[in-house]
Design a protein around this motif. Structure first.
Motif, PDB file in Angstrom:
ATOM      1  N   VAL A 398       0.835  -1.193   0.000  1.00 15.66           N
ATOM      2  CA  VAL A 398       0.000   0.000   0.000  1.00 15.66           C
ATOM      3  C   VAL A 398       0.872   1.246   0.000  1.00 15.66           C
ATOM      4  N   ILE A 399       0.472   2.224  -0.803  1.00 14.33           N
ATOM      5  CA  ILE A 399       1.115   3.534  -0.759  1.00 14.33           C
ATOM      6  C   ILE A 399       0.047   4.553  -0.388  1.00 14.33           C
ATOM      7  N   PHE A 400       0.181   5.147   0.790  1.00 19.02           N
ATOM      8  CA  PHE A 400      -0.735   6.219   1.203  1.00 19.02           C
ATOM      9  C   PHE A 400      -0.212   7.540   0.649  1.00 19.02           C
ATOM     10  N   THR A 401      -1.133   8.346   0.118  1.00 21.56           N
ATOM     11  CA  THR A 401      -0.728   9.593  -0.525  1.00 21.56           C
ATOM     12  C   THR A 401      -1.814  10.640  -0.376  1.00 21.56           C
ATOM     13  N   SER A 402      -1.627  11.785  -1.020  1.00 18.64           N
ATOM     14  CA  SER A 402      -2.631  12.843  -0.987  1.00 18.64           C
ATOM     15  C   SER A 402      -3.762  12.536  -1.958  1.00 18.64           C
ATOM     16  N   ASP A 403      -4.950  12.946  -1.573  1.00 16.33           N
ATOM     17  CA  ASP A 403      -6.121  12.886  -2.448  1.00 16.33           C
ATOM     18  C   ASP A 403      -6.375  14.326  -2.893  1.00 16.33           C
ATOM     19  N   ASN A 404      -7.418  14.946  -2.362  1.00 19.05           N
ATOM     20  CA  ASN A 404      -7.619  16.398  -2.476  1.00 19.05           C
ATOM     21  C   ASN A 404      -7.477  16.965  -1.065  1.00 19.05           C
ATOM     22  N   PRO A 405      -6.272  17.394  -0.657  1.00 18.92           N
ATOM     23  CA  PRO A 405      -6.114  17.846   0.729  1.00 18.92           C
ATOM     24  C   PRO A 405      -6.902  19.107   1.059  1.00 18.92           C
ATOM     25  N   ARG A 406      -7.288  19.862  -0.006  1.00 15.04           N
ATOM     26  CA  ARG A 406      -8.010  21.122   0.161  1.00 15.04           C
ATOM     27  C   ARG A 406      -7.244  22.040   1.114  1.00 15.04           C
ATOM     28  N   THR A 407      -7.836  22.455   2.229  1.00 12.34           N
ATOM     29  CA  THR A 407      -7.127  23.396   3.115  1.00 12.34           C
ATOM     30  C   THR A 407      -6.422  22.695   4.277  1.00 12.34           C
ATOM     31  N   LYS A 457     -10.102   9.112  -6.439  1.00 11.15           N
ATOM     32  CA  LYS A 457     -10.450  10.281  -7.242  1.00 11.15           C
ATOM     33  C   LYS A 457     -11.198   9.937  -8.533  1.00 11.15           C
ATOM     34  N   GLY A 458     -10.968   8.729  -9.046  1.00 10.36           N
ATOM     35  CA  GLY A 458     -11.753   8.252 -10.172  1.00 10.36           C
ATOM     36  C   GLY A 458     -11.782   9.177 -11.372  1.00 10.36           C
ATOM     37  N   HIS A 459     -12.981   9.706 -11.651  1.00 14.08           N
ATOM     38  CA  HIS A 459     -13.213  10.536 -12.842  1.00 14.08           C
ATOM     39  C   HIS A 459     -12.630  11.938 -12.729  1.00 14.08           C
ATOM     40  N   GLU A 460     -12.252  12.360 -11.522  1.00 18.10           N
ATOM     41  CA  GLU A 460     -11.789  13.736 -11.323  1.00 18.10           C
ATOM     42  C   GLU A 460     -10.521  14.009 -12.132  1.00 18.10           C
ATOM     43  N   THR A 461     -10.456  15.177 -12.744  1.00 15.15           N
ATOM     44  CA  THR A 461      -9.282  15.536 -13.561  1.00 15.15           C
ATOM     45  C   THR A 461      -8.524  16.702 -12.925  1.00 15.15           C
ATOM     46  N   TYR A 462      -8.616  16.796 -11.606  1.00 17.84           N
ATOM     47  CA  TYR A 462      -7.926  17.863 -10.883  1.00 17.84           C
ATOM     48  C   TYR A 462      -7.526  17.364  -9.504  1.00 17.84           C
ATOM     49  N   GLN A 463      -6.612  18.119  -8.877  1.00 20.27           N
ATOM     50  CA  GLN A 463      -6.282  17.900  -7.469  1.00 20.27           C
ATOM     51  C   GLN A 463      -6.401  19.247  -6.775  1.00 20.27           C
ATOM     52  N   GLU A 464      -7.079  19.266  -5.638  1.00 20.17           N
ATOM     53  CA  GLU A 464      -7.340  20.522  -4.925  1.00 20.17           C
ATOM     54  C   GLU A 464      -6.412  20.629  -3.711  1.00 20.17           C
ATOM     55  N   PHE A 470      -5.421  21.974  -9.476  1.00 21.63           N
ATOM     56  CA  PHE A 470      -4.370  21.682 -10.434  1.00 21.63           C
ATOM     57  C   PHE A 470      -4.809  20.507 -11.304  1.00 21.63           C
ATOM     58  N   ASP A 471      -4.414  20.521 -12.579  1.00 21.50           N
ATOM     59  CA  ASP A 471      -4.755  19.410 -13.467  1.00 21.50           C
ATOM     60  C   ASP A 471      -4.159  18.115 -12.929  1.00 21.50           C
ATOM     61  N   PHE A 472      -4.997  17.096 -12.819  1.00 22.23           N
ATOM     62  CA  PHE A 472      -4.512  15.808 -12.317  1.00 22.23           C
ATOM     63  C   PHE A 472      -5.519  14.727 -12.699  1.00 22.23           C
ATOM     64  N   ASP A 473      -5.075  13.771 -13.486  1.00 19.95           N
ATOM     65  CA  ASP A 473      -5.947  12.701 -13.969  1.00 19.95           C
ATOM     66  C   ASP A 473      -5.269  11.361 -13.660  1.00 19.95           C
ATOM     67  N   ASP A 474      -5.779  10.643 -12.647  1.00 21.35           N
ATOM     68  CA  ASP A 474      -5.175   9.368 -12.218  1.00 21.35           C
ATOM     69  C   ASP A 474      -4.977   8.408 -13.389  1.00 21.35           C
ATOM     70  N   PHE A 475      -6.002   8.259 -14.218  1.00 17.30           N
ATOM     71  CA  PHE A 475      -5.947   7.268 -15.301  1.00 17.30           C
ATOM     72  C   PHE A 475      -4.872   7.637 -16.333  1.00 17.30           C
ATOM     73  N   LYS A 476      -4.849   8.906 -16.672  1.00 22.48           N
ATOM     74  CA  LYS A 476      -3.857   9.392 -17.649  1.00 22.48           C
ATOM     75  C   LYS A 476      -2.435   9.211 -17.109  1.00 22.48           C
ATOM     76  N   ILE A 477      -2.234   9.545 -15.826  1.00 21.17           N
ATOM     77  CA  ILE A 477      -0.899   9.487 -15.217  1.00 21.17           C
ATOM     78  C   ILE A 477      -0.407   8.048 -15.084  1.00 21.17           C
ATOM     79  N   VAL A 478      -1.260   7.143 -14.637  1.00 22.05           N
ATOM     80  CA  VAL A 478      -0.826   5.752 -14.469  1.00 22.05           C
ATOM     81  C   VAL A 478      -0.515   5.121 -15.834  1.00 22.05           C
ATOM     82  N   LYS A 479      -1.280   5.478 -16.859  1.00 25.53           N
ATOM     83  CA  LYS A 479      -0.999   4.962 -18.215  1.00 25.53           C
ATOM     84  C   LYS A 479       0.351   5.465 -18.721  1.00 25.53           C
ATOM     85  N   GLU A 480       0.632   6.758 -18.463  1.00 26.46           N
ATOM     86  CA  GLU A 480       1.910   7.353 -18.907  1.00 26.46           C
ATOM     87  C   GLU A 480       3.102   6.670 -18.238  1.00 26.46           C
ATOM     88  N   PHE A 481       3.015   6.430 -16.925  1.00 28.80           N
ATOM     89  CA  PHE A 481       4.130   5.791 -16.209  1.00 28.80           C
ATOM     90  C   PHE A 481       4.333   4.345 -16.660  1.00 28.80           C
TER      91      PHE A 481
END
Length: 487
Positions: A398-407, A457-464, A470-481
């Motif tokens: 497991v890797i724990f990371t940021s989702d949308n941390p907001r404030t 985050k699923g369908h979300e294309t941003y990170q708050e 900020f632009d952020f798309d999990d599916f796009k990023i994992v495919k690129e890596f």
């Protein structure tokens, strides 16, 4: 222009100062959007109170003020309407202003913790494939037949709902499928709407930052069914322990669906693999491209709804076999090295458990399952340790990371998640604050045949982060890596 008295129909009024015969141009609950001849509705929100902005609304041209408490000083030539509840008043006024569009369309509301987006989106797909003009109001998007509009809330405000329902009526839409959130019900956004049917998917741990207790959260969901008319149908998942409770006081016609219990609509999973599901629904077999037991429930709800809306059985089954998965809901890609990467919106303990159990039920266990997950900031903190516990228990790494941390401080969010991990699973856990680096690390850890789940985050294309998007798309990023590792 509309006459004030006409748009006040069904509103519970305590007092009126001035004339209800005044002509008004628009209804607004944001004082900054008010223009000449508008009605301003002062809503008491969670962050601010619209009553504090009445003077701003008047300066901007409002001729009518709808409020729960009259100002001490009343302006000349302004009509003041004191009501019991301004959020409920807004809902009825919005419906009246747009000529009660829900009365001219078959509106189906879907509520529950998980599955709302999938069920509404797939019902839209199914009825569209059947040749109907269809509308959709969901977390992901708003569709007026083929016309796409952006969505900002799971359940929009009353004005927005009625605006789009009116557009649907003008476009000749026959059916609209709408997500109904607990926030939307509690804030009266669905009042004044005539629903043809209501669907309950399930109820699990979520939104306790807003509702405070699980009982309060449950009762808000139930309120939606309590308000359904006797002309409507109420369809509930009786495998969920709160399923029958939803039907307790409804006047609507009651129907049930289940995989494990006796129900009007029953399904059995015959096959469950990465290619899809083979289901037996009420003695008929159907193949679906969707994956997992949770989607068996979603498909059964869709089948039942189509049946209750009069669609022929074999037509429904044929169309179910053609349905495509919803963006960010068990969306997967397989690299040349045969690494499977799955992106899912699972952001509650139950949703994460469902996705991980589905993966574990399909895989051979010869491969490593790596989960990348975080939790949103400024949201229900009590679910964080639960998410950590489930992720560590059901994954190999497991890797724990940021989702949308907001404030919120993202370090603290991760510490809250880590607190739920049981000692025997400590060695499985890695924490990487930067979500992109966390996904990269997961890809680098993989061997051929391994599985990565990127959850939350699923369908979300941003990170708050800190109030910025900020632009952020999990599916796009994992495919690129994964593609970069092939070189």
């Amino acid at each position: 222009m509309s006459i004030l008295r006409d748009i006040l129909y069904k509103v519970t009024i305590n007092k009126v100062v001035g004339s209800t015969g005044v002509s008004v141009k628009n209804i607004q609950f944001d004082s900054r959007k008010v223009a000449d001849n508008d009605v301003f509705v002062a809503i008491k929100g969670t962050l601010s109170d619209g009553h504090q902005y009445i003077d701003v609304a008047l300066t901007n041209g409002a001729v009518v003020v709808v409020c729960e408490v009259l100002p001490k000083k009343l302006a000349d030539h302004i009509t003041y309407v004191e009501v019991e509840d301004t959020s409920a008043a807004l809902a009825f006024m919005a419906a009246n202003f747009y000529y009660n569009p829900s009365e001219n369309i078959k509106l189906i509301g879907v509520t529950g913790t998980n599955g709302k987006t999938t069920v509404t989106s797939l019902l839209y797909q199914l009825f569209k494939k059947a040749g109907f003009k269809v509308g959709l109001i969901s977390t992901v998007k708003i569709l007026v037949d083929d016309q796409l509009y952006p969505a900002t809330h799971t359940t929009p405000d009353s004005l927005t709902i009625n605006y789009y329902l009116n557009l649907m009526c003008e476009a000749g839409v026959e059916f609209c499928f709408m997500e109904v959130s607990s926030h939307g019900i509690h804030q009266n956004r669905t009042k004044g709407l005539l629903f043809t049917g209501g669907i309950f998917t399930n109820l699990t741990h979520d939104h306790l930052d807003y509702h405070k207790t699980f009982a309060a959260y449950r009762d808000v969901k139930k309120a939606f069914f309590d308000q359904l008319p006797k002309t409507a149908f109420a369809l509930t998942n009786v495998d969920d322990k709160n399923g029958l409770l939803m039907l307790q006081n409804t006047a609507a016609k009651k129907y049930t669906y289940a995989l494990k219990s006796y129900a009007n609509y029953r399904a059995q999973i015959l096959e469950n693999q990465f290619e899809g599901l083979m289901l037996k629904i009420n003695d008929n077999e159907v193949w679906s491209k969707l994956i997992g037991a949770f989607n068996a429930y979603n498909l059964l709800a869709i089948y039942a709804t189509a049946d209750l809306l009069g669609m022929e059985t074999f037509e429904t089954l044929r169309l179910i076999s053609e349905l495509e998965s919803v963006s960010g809901r068990f969306q997967y890609t397989i690299s040349e090295e045969k690494v499977t990467a799955i992106v899912d919106y699972a952001h509650t303990p139950d949703a994460l458990k469902n996705v991980l159990e589905t993966i574990n039920s399909i895989r051979t266990n010869n491969e490593t399952l790596i989960t990348v997950v975080g939790c949103g900031g400024d949201r229900d903190k009590t679910k964080r340790p639960e998410m950590g516990k489930i992720a560590a228990y059901l994954s190999n790494q497991v890797i724990f990371t940021s989702d949308n941390p907001r404030t919120e401080n993202p370090d603290q969010i991760i510490k809250d998640i880590e607190a739920g991990v049981e000692p025997q699973h400590y060695k499985k856990v890695l924490s990487i604050l930067d979500r992109k680096q966390a996904i990269k690390a997961a890809c680098q850890m993989c061997k051929p045949g391994d599985i990565i789940l990127v959850a939350g985050k699923g369908h979300e294309t941003y990170q708050e982060i800190s109030g910025e998007r900020f632009d952020f798309d999990d599916f796009k990023i994992v495919k690129e890596f994964l593609k970069a590792l092939q070189k």
